[in-house]
Write an enzyme that holds these catalytic residues in place. Structure first.
Site, PDB file in Angstrom:
ATOM      1  N   HIS A   1       0.874  -1.186   0.000  1.00 16.32           N
ATOM      2  CA  HIS A   1       0.000   0.000   0.000  1.00 16.32           C
ATOM      3  C   HIS A   1       0.907   1.232   0.000  1.00 16.32           C
ATOM      4  O   HIS A   1       1.971   1.215   0.639  1.00 16.32           O
ATOM      5  CB  HIS A   1      -0.841   0.076   1.292  1.00 16.32           C
ATOM      6  CG  HIS A   1      -2.112  -0.698   1.288  1.00 16.32           C
ATOM      7  ND1 HIS A   1      -2.573  -1.345   2.415  1.00 16.32           N
ATOM      8  CD2 HIS A   1      -3.056  -0.889   0.331  1.00 16.32           C
ATOM      9  CE1 HIS A   1      -3.736  -1.926   2.142  1.00 16.32           C
ATOM     10  NE2 HIS A   1      -4.046  -1.657   0.882  1.00 16.32           N
TER      11      HIS A   1
ATOM     12  N   CYS B   1      -2.227   2.744   9.106  1.00 14.69           N
ATOM     13  CA  CYS B   1      -3.237   1.751   8.720  1.00 14.69           C
ATOM     14  C   CYS B   1      -4.439   1.772   9.656  1.00 14.69           C
ATOM     15  O   CYS B   1      -5.555   1.496   9.247  1.00 14.69           O
ATOM     16  CB  CYS B   1      -2.640   0.349   8.754  1.00 14.69           C
ATOM     17  SG  CYS B   1      -1.321   0.068   7.581  1.00 14.69           S
TER      18      CYS B   1
END
Ligand code: ARG
Length: 284
Positions: free
Chosen positions: A183, A277
């Site tokens: 990511h 996150c």
């Protein structure tokens, strides 16, 4: 005559601004599948410790003066703690997520329901259901009036166009090439409206050149700091909350006038996640 060497330029005074975050308590957290190289189903997770570590992250935000909204965790969705993946919120408008892996599919609608409720309660103005695959702020990072967008592992290129059209902000695509940094928010941290930190090795050659052009003064992180997910950090413009293991990055941030705030999220790291996150910024 004495000639003095010029003093190093003082780093600018960094200014914190109040933020509103969305978080999800890791009540059902575990590693029961592996969809990134960090996850190993043979390594046990200490749920009590995960909850404790997550709680201290939440408390850190509150102590820094930020607001934290909560979404109810759902059984059977162990990665739902990673709220950053639940959507992208800019100017009170939310675009939901559409996850790549079937294991996380149900998180999309779960976060969408929260956004829709937030619209009804007046916290948000609009909630849009996405068309293309996108993993929210995992791959979309807002830097001032530009959105940086990762692709290569999770978010589809079609989602970049969707985001640009929806928010009317330029979207800059960046190709991720190292599976450990699947990511964008594992490879790049937004420090303020013009400053970022990143690990060059996570990006393709062309994307590295783009980053160099856009952010010639960026903080460049070492592989060592990136490999403890030190770049998975949350900044309010002054305080940068990050893994306490990323000591080199913390030193560099201090030199640039930021205040690093180290936290321990060792249990969540077993799923490939850290500070950012766990945190979705709700921008008004
Ligand atoms: N286990 C999760 C996954 O692989 C971790 C997500 C981390 N989130 C993030 N914003 N990078 O999807």
């Amino acid at each position: 005559m004495t000639v003095f060497a010029p003093l190093p330029a003082p780093s600018p005074e960094r200014v914190a601004t109040g933020r509103r975050y969305l978080m999800c308590r890791p009540e059902h957290f575990t590693v029961s599948y592996a969809i990134n190289p960090w996850m190993n189903t043979a390594v046990p997770v200490d749920l009590g410790l995960a909850l404790h570590q997550w709680e201290s992250l939440r408390r850190t935000y509150l102590e820094l003066g930020h607001e934290v909204e909560l979404i109810d965790p759902e059984p059977g969705l162990p990665d739902m703690v990673f709220a950053a993946n639940g959507g992208l919120v800019v100017g009170g408008r939310a675009l939901g997520a559409r996850f790549t892996h079937p294991e996380r599919h149900a998180e999309g609608p779960a976060y969408q329901r929260w956004f829709e409720r937030a619209v009804r309660s007046g916290l948000l103005r609009q909630a849009t259901v996405p068309l293309a695959t996108n993993e929210g702020e995992g791959d979309f990072l807002v830097v001032g009036e530009t959105i940086l967008a990762g692709h290569g592992f999770r978010t589809d290129l079609a989602a970049h166009t969707e985001v640009q059209e929806l928010f009317g902000l330029p979207v800059i695509g960046l190709a991720l090439v190292d599976p450990r940094f699947y990511h964008l928010d594992t490879a790049l941290a937004v420090l303020d409206d013009t400053t970022v930190a990143y690990y060059p090795g996570a990006f393709s050659e062309g994307s590295r050149q783009v980053l160099q052009r856009l952010f010639p003064d960026a903080v460049l992180a070492s592989e060592e700091d990136a490999a403890v997910l030190g770049l998975n950090a949350v900044s309010d413009g002054r305080h940068v909350v990050l893994s306490e293991r990323a000591t080199g990055l913390a030193d560099e941030l201090r030199l640039r006038g930021f205040e690093p705030v180290g936290v321990d999220l060792s249990e969540l790291l077993k799923a490939g996640g850290s500070v950012k996150c766990c945190t979705l910024e709700l921008r008004s």
